[in-house]
Design a protein around this motif. Structure first.
Motif, PDB file in Angstrom:
ATOM      1  N   GLU A 407       0.830  -1.199   0.000  1.00 12.41           N
ATOM      2  CA  GLU A 407       0.000   0.000   0.000  1.00 12.41           C
ATOM      3  C   GLU A 407       0.866   1.250   0.000  1.00 12.41           C
ATOM      4  OE1 GLU A 407      -4.117  -1.307   2.268  1.00 12.41           O
ATOM      5  OE2 GLU A 407      -2.516  -0.395   3.445  1.00 12.41           O
ATOM      6  N   THR A 408       0.306   2.316  -0.521  1.00 10.76           N
ATOM      7  CA  THR A 408       0.960   3.624  -0.528  1.00 10.76           C
ATOM      8  C   THR A 408       0.103   4.606   0.260  1.00 10.76           C
ATOM      9  OG1 THR A 408      -0.203   4.440  -2.491  1.00 10.76           O
ATOM     10  CG2 THR A 408       1.806   3.113  -2.857  1.00 10.76           C
ATOM     11  N   PRO A 409       0.654   5.778   0.616  1.00  7.60           N
ATOM     12  CA  PRO A 409      -0.182   6.788   1.266  1.00  7.60           C
ATOM     13  C   PRO A 409      -1.407   7.165   0.434  1.00  7.60           C
ATOM     14  CG  PRO A 409       2.114   7.321   1.598  1.00  7.60           C
ATOM     15  CD  PRO A 409       2.087   6.154   0.646  1.00  7.60           C
ATOM     16  N   ASP A 410      -1.277   7.130  -0.887  1.00  5.11           N
ATOM     17  CA  ASP A 410      -2.441   7.432  -1.735  1.00  5.11           C
ATOM     18  C   ASP A 410      -3.563   6.422  -1.498  1.00  5.11           C
ATOM     19  OD1 ASP A 410      -1.289   9.654  -2.850  1.00  5.11           O
ATOM     20  OD2 ASP A 410      -0.603   8.631  -4.675  1.00  5.11           O
ATOM     21  N   ASP A 411      -3.209   5.143  -1.295  1.00  2.19           N
ATOM     22  CA  ASP A 411      -4.232   4.132  -0.982  1.00  2.19           C
ATOM     23  C   ASP A 411      -4.926   4.468   0.335  1.00  2.19           C
ATOM     24  OD1 ASP A 411      -3.658   2.439  -3.220  1.00  2.19           O
ATOM     25  OD2 ASP A 411      -1.906   1.699  -2.147  1.00  2.19           O
ATOM     26  N   TYR A 412      -4.139   4.847   1.302  1.00  2.00           N
ATOM     27  CA  TYR A 412      -4.683   5.155   2.641  1.00  2.00           C
ATOM     28  C   TYR A 412      -5.674   6.311   2.573  1.00  2.00           C
ATOM     29  CZ  TYR A 412      -4.697   6.393   7.616  1.00  2.00           C
ATOM     30  OH  TYR A 412      -5.063   6.677   8.904  1.00  2.00           O
ATOM     31  N   PHE A 413      -5.359   7.331   1.780  1.00  2.00           N
ATOM     32  CA  PHE A 413      -6.213   8.511   1.711  1.00  2.00           C
ATOM     33  C   PHE A 413      -7.340   8.389   0.677  1.00  2.00           C
ATOM     34  CE2 PHE A 413      -2.231  10.479   3.376  1.00  2.00           C
ATOM     35  CZ  PHE A 413      -2.763  10.948   4.581  1.00  2.00           C
ATOM     36  N   SER A 414      -7.335   7.345  -0.123  1.00  5.42           N
ATOM     37  CA  SER A 414      -8.244   7.283  -1.271  1.00  5.42           C
ATOM     38  C   SER A 414      -9.713   7.186  -0.907  1.00  5.42           C
ATOM     39  CB  SER A 414      -7.860   6.095  -2.173  1.00  5.42           C
ATOM     40  OG  SER A 414      -8.066   4.862  -1.488  1.00  5.42           O
ATOM     41  N   THR A 415     -10.025   6.677   0.277  1.00  2.00           N
ATOM     42  CA  THR A 415     -11.437   6.524   0.654  1.00  2.00           C
ATOM     43  C   THR A 415     -11.971   7.706   1.466  1.00  2.00           C
ATOM     44  OG1 THR A 415     -10.788   5.276   2.622  1.00  2.00           O
ATOM     45  CG2 THR A 415     -11.309   4.013   0.633  1.00  2.00           C
ATOM     46  N   LEU A 416     -11.111   8.680   1.744  1.00  6.67           N
ATOM     47  CA  LEU A 416     -11.535   9.820   2.549  1.00  6.67           C
ATOM     48  C   LEU A 416     -12.252  10.863   1.703  1.00  6.67           C
ATOM     49  CD1 LEU A 416      -8.347  10.284   4.762  1.00  6.67           C
ATOM     50  CD2 LEU A 416     -10.501   9.185   5.384  1.00  6.67           C
ATOM     51  N   VAL A 417     -13.196  11.556   2.336  1.00  4.70           N
ATOM     52  CA  VAL A 417     -13.888  12.673   1.693  1.00  4.70           C
ATOM     53  C   VAL A 417     -13.421  13.938   2.408  1.00  4.70           C
ATOM     54  CG1 VAL A 417     -16.103  13.712   1.148  1.00  4.70           C
ATOM     55  CG2 VAL A 417     -15.858  11.209   1.120  1.00  4.70           C
ATOM     56  N   TRP A 418     -12.710  14.779   1.703  1.00  7.14           N
ATOM     57  CA  TRP A 418     -12.112  15.959   2.318  1.00  7.14           C
ATOM     58  C   TRP A 418     -13.097  17.131   2.311  1.00  7.14           C
ATOM     59  CZ3 TRP A 418      -7.420  15.543   4.615  1.00  7.14           C
ATOM     60  CH2 TRP A 418      -6.677  14.399   4.311  1.00  7.14           C
TER      61      TRP A 418
END
Length: 418
Positions: A407-418
């Motif tokens: 996994e990358t940081p992009d994967d970690y943040f991909s499900t968040l709604v900012w």
């Protein structure tokens, strides 16, 4: 002493391409074990092993097992989807879940999977959800009470408490359920049970089989239902400690055969198929977590910090489970240093070993944490924002293949709604 299935030279080549930590799987070991499993039950023409996808949900692993004649045991929507995408069809898929969302029954039915019901109330729920009762159906049996087979020849006592488990029909519910399902259109029936976990005894499966065989005969006589298969589920374990005895699947298969011939054949049920749903036994010893020593700490105890953590392997933190550790290149060195081997999570239980006697560990040493091929990567999580590691396959020809990227940081943040 446990011996890794990979050498230091091989790992040094791998780590030049794949940064640690990563889970590594042994294709040769997986295939050889699947063939031993199949041979142990070859006496039963209808035998099939349905690999428990939850143990190691990776398409490359599932495809290897499919080539070896296995099906899949699924317990969720995504496991069903993965099985479908890997080419498993119809009766090659067993769907055993509990507290099941309706969309999962819909997909299972659509794929033609054999549905294994966990509860009496799920009969009407299934009918209301998909509009019918499949002609082939299975029910999970929970006899209640305490299950024990006492001390085996291996010196291991198997005990568990089915009465506290959330799974399955009671004996009375099972009879009533078969009668109801038959009236609703079911024609072919199966029985499933799981009474103990990670047993190190060649007597567990034969003992469980005898219970289910007798139950099947009683149900056939009392309900008139045509019982086509009996599913022994999982529970055959592996020796995590190097001094524990390993199960002998050939002896286990022979024990089940004897119970089959003593109970089912005289009852005129010699055509019943035997199914299994093993995960840990099929994959556990054929995977390891490869990690590197990154820190050492000298306080009240001696600590070695590694670049893996409980997010990569939860069992030691969650259960206090033992996983053997080999310091690569120092396999023959004296184990004269006492360490806690720790990860980086902000939790004191993030330890792969406590007070473990190991050779001296130097910063940069590669460590192999054994027996992570099942319930290793699959139980990973993202606490502290830690990212899940890659999965690598050591192929039969000695080459390697990336079968899941890290996994990358992009994967970690991909499900968040900012």
């Amino acid at each position: 002493m446990k011996k890794p299935f990979v050498t230091l030279e091989q790992l040094e080549k791998m780590t030049a391409e794949y940064p640690t930590p990563f889970h590594l799987y042994d294709e040769r070991g997986i295939r050889e074990n699947a063939r031993r499993m199949k041979a142990a039950f070859a006496w039963n023409p209808g035998f099939k092993e349905y690999f428990a996808v939850k143990a190691t949900p990776n398409p490359a692993i599932l495809k290897i097992l499919r080539e070896e004649g296995c099906g899949t045991d699924c317990s969720s929507l995504t496991e069903l989807m993965m099985s479908d995408r890997c080419g498993f069809t119809g009766s090659e898929i067993m769907f055993s879940s509990n507290d099941t969302p309706p969309e999962e029954f819909v997909l299972a039915a659509g794929l033609g999977a054999t549905i294994n019901l966990d509860d009496f109330t799920h009969i009407d729920f299934l009918k209301d959800t998909i509009g019918y009762i499949p002609e082939t159906i299975s029910c999970r049996f929970n006899p209640g009470g305490t299950f024990s087979i006492g001390a085996s020849k291996e010196g291991f006592q198997v005990m568990d408490n089915p009465g506290d488990a959330k799974y399955g029909f009671t004996p009375a519910q099972l009879k009533e359920g078969f009668i109801k399902l038959k009236a609703m259109g079911a024609k072919r029936f199966g029985i499933h049970a799981f009474l103990a976990s990670n047993t190190l005894s060649n007597e567990y499966y034969p003992t469980l089989a005898a219970i289910l065989f007798k139950t099947a005969v009683e149900l056939r006589d009392e309900t008139g239902c045509d019982i086509k298969f009996i599913n022994l589920s999982g529970g055959v374990g592996i020796p995590y400690h190097p001094d524990q005895p390993a199960n002998d699947i050939a002896v286990i298969g022979e024990g089940v055969r004897k119970a089959f011939e003593e109970i089912l054949v005289p009852a005129g049920m010699g055509d019943v198929s035997i199914f299994t749903e093993l995960g840990r036994f099929m994959l556990g010893p054929y995977g390891c977590l490869v990690t590197r020593a990154t820190h050492e700490k000298h306080t009240y105890k001696e600590y070695i910090g590694v670049d893996a953590c409980a997010a990569n392997l939860m069992r030691p933190a969650m259960y206090g489970a033992y996983h053997h550790i080999t310091v690569m290149g120092k396999e023959d060195a004296r184990c004269d240093h006492r360490y806690d081997v720790t990860g980086s999570l902000c939790e004191n239980n993030d330890k792969f070993a406590v007070d473990r006697m190991l050779p001296r560990i130097d910063i940069g040493d590669l460590l192999v944490i054994h027996d992570t091929g099942a319930h290793g990567f699959s139980m990973g999580y993202n606490y502290n924002g830690r990212l899940r590691s890659a999965e690598i396959l050591l192929k039969e020809d000695g080459s390697t293949a990336l079968i899941r990227r890290a996994e990358t940081p992009d994967d970690y943040f991909s499900t968040l709604v900012w």
